[in-house]
Structure formats: structure tokens, C-alpha cells
Design a protein around this motif. Structure first.
Motif, PDB file in Angstrom:
ATOM      1  N   THR A   9       4.255   1.175   3.856  1.00  0.00           N
ATOM      2  CA  THR A   9       3.648   2.325   4.357  1.00  0.00           C
ATOM      3  C   THR A   9       3.333   3.308   3.260  1.00  0.00           C
ATOM      4  N   ARG A  12      -0.599   2.848   2.121  1.00  0.00           N
ATOM      5  CA  ARG A  12      -1.644   3.016   3.003  1.00  0.00           C
ATOM      6  C   ARG A  12      -1.314   4.456   4.034  1.00  0.00           C
ATOM      7  N   ALA A  13      -2.110   4.942   4.565  1.00  0.00           N
ATOM      8  CA  ALA A  13      -2.158   6.098   5.565  1.00  0.00           C
ATOM      9  C   ALA A  13      -1.317   5.580   6.697  1.00  0.00           C
ATOM     10  N   MET A  14      -0.683   6.659   7.570  1.00  0.00           N
ATOM     11  CA  MET A  14      -0.331   6.143   8.889  1.00  0.00           C
ATOM     12  C   MET A  14      -0.969   5.890   9.949  1.00  0.00           C
ATOM     13  N   THR A  15      -0.889   5.047  10.750  1.00  0.00           N
ATOM     14  CA  THR A  15      -1.875   4.452  11.736  1.00  0.00           C
ATOM     15  C   THR A  15      -1.749   5.577  12.880  1.00  0.00           C
ATOM     16  N   PRO A  16      -2.471   5.890  13.910  1.00  0.00           N
ATOM     17  CA  PRO A  16      -2.138   6.881  14.974  1.00  0.00           C
ATOM     18  C   PRO A  16      -0.829   6.430  15.738  1.00  0.00           C
ATOM     19  N   GLU A  17      -0.475   5.456  15.891  1.00  0.00           N
ATOM     20  CA  GLU A  17       0.841   5.018  16.430  1.00  0.00           C
ATOM     21  C   GLU A  17       1.958   5.496  15.790  1.00  0.00           C
ATOM     22  N   GLU A  18       1.673   5.389  14.396  1.00  0.00           N
ATOM     23  CA  GLU A  18       3.077   5.497  13.502  1.00  0.00           C
ATOM     24  C   GLU A  18       3.042   7.022  13.307  1.00  0.00           C
ATOM     25  N   ARG A  19       2.001   7.767  13.303  1.00  0.00           N
ATOM     26  CA  ARG A  19       1.973   9.340  13.290  1.00  0.00           C
ATOM     27  C   ARG A  19       2.384   9.758  14.635  1.00  0.00           C
TER      28      ARG A  19
END
Length: 199
Positions: A9, A12-19
Motif C-alpha cells: 500500500t 501505490r496510491a490508495m484506490t477510491p474504495e480504500e480512500r
């Protein structure tokens, strides 16, 4: 020395779901914090409501005009109770007005008696009391304010007391500022005034 490796994690940048999940977790923490504060402040909020001051939390008073001077005695009473650091800071800050000058001695006593701030807990009651002391200081308390500012054992929150001296036109205040300009907790603020005065 072994090379530090990053977790997936961190690579890479966080996914929209993770955010979104992170935001929901943050909102849950905030809701829990507010719920706890409402329980803690229930008696205070009820007493304020009986005097026509309706707020959900005492912190809300900081977002309205100082039209609640008539409840200062209630706030002063609750300021002396064993609330959490955050609530004690909030009560102090709501009393940070000129009209609170009758409580200046109370603020000073509580300020000097405060236990060390618990960094693991939210809130800085020392900051709140320092703001209240500065905002409410009567002219007759100038020497006592200078004594508070000169006491390094009272910590870094003393920088918030400086505003009272800066407002004062008394020569004693100017002399104290000049004497305190090398105090580690105050020097940055005092020197910033002098830089701003330069053309």
C-alpha cells in the motif's frame, strides 16, 4: 543494516474504495468522540440551556458572538470540575473575553495548578487557560501576568499570555517584553513582532 522494504500500500496510491474506507473509519472516530463529549458535558449543557444558551457541546460557544456573558458563572463552576483535557480547554476558551475579568484570579490559580498535559489525550487545558488569562486581564493584574510569563516552569503555553502585554501601554509591559525576548518559549513570537514592524 537490512534494507527497509515498503508495504504494497505504500508503493501505490490508495484506490477510491480504500480512500472511502479510510474516510468512514475517520468519521466513526469523530462520531464516537462527539458522543463521549455529549455524555461528559450533559450537566453543563443542561445548565446552559436553562439560561437560554442552547448548544450541543460547550465547544459550540466558540462559534457564536459573546452574547452568553450571563452564563459565565456556570462556566466558571464547571471549569473547576475534573473533565477531560479537551472539555477543560473548551470551557476555558469560551471564557476568553474581557467580560470574564472577575474570574482572572481563578484562571491564574488553575493555570498554575494544572498537572502536565497528557500527550496521549486530546486537548490542551493550559492553552485554553492562557487564552482566557490574556483576554480577560484587568490592568490591575499586569504584574501578576508578568510573573506568570516569567515562570518557565509553566511551559510553552505562556506564549499565549504575551498578547495581554502587547496590548498594554504600560511601560512595565514593554520592559517585560524586552526582558523576556530571549526566553526559549517566547523568543520566536516576540521577534516576529519586530520583523513585522520593519518597513
Amino acid at each position: 543494516m537490512a534494507k527497509m522494504t515498503k508495504t504494497p500500500t505504500e508503493d501505490r496510491a490508495m484506490t477510491p474504495e480504500e480512500r472511502a474506507a479510510q474516510m468512514r473509519a475517520y468519521e466513526d472516530v469523530v462520531r464516537e468522540r462527539i458522543a463521549k463529549a455529549k455524555v461528559e458535558q450533559a450537566d453543563l449543557i443542561r445548565e446552559l440551556a436553562q439560561e437560554g444558551v442552547d448548544v450541543e457541546l460547550v465547544q459550540d460557544l466558540m462559534n457564536r458572538p459573546n452574547n452568553y456573558v450571563h452564563v459565565l458563572p456556570i462556566l466558571a463552576k464547571h471549569l473547576q470540575l475534573p473533565y477531560s483535557q479537551l472539555t477543560r480547554e473548551a470551557i476555558s476558551r469560551t471564557m476568553a473575553m474581557r467580560e470574564a475579568h472577575p474570574y482572572w484570579d481563578l484562571f491564574a490559580r488553575l493555570y498554575k495548578e494544572l498537572p502536565p498535559t497528557n500527550s496521549a489525550e486530546r486537548g490542551r487545558p493550559d492553552d485554553g487557560l492562557a487564552v482566557a488569562l490574556s483576554s480577560s486581564m484587568p490592568k490591575t493584574k499586569l504584574l501578576e501576568m508578568i510573573d506568570l510569563l516569567s515562570d518557565q516552569g509553566l511551559g510553552d503555553s505562556r506564549v499565549l499570555l504575551l498578547r495581554a502585554l502587547r496590548r498594554s501601554r504600560e511601560p512595565l509591559a514593554k520592559e517585560a517584553i524586552d526582558r523576556l525576548k530571549d526566553d526559549p518559549a517566547l523568543t520566536k513570537e516576540i521577534h516576529s513582532w519586530r520583523r513585522r514592524k520593519k518597513p
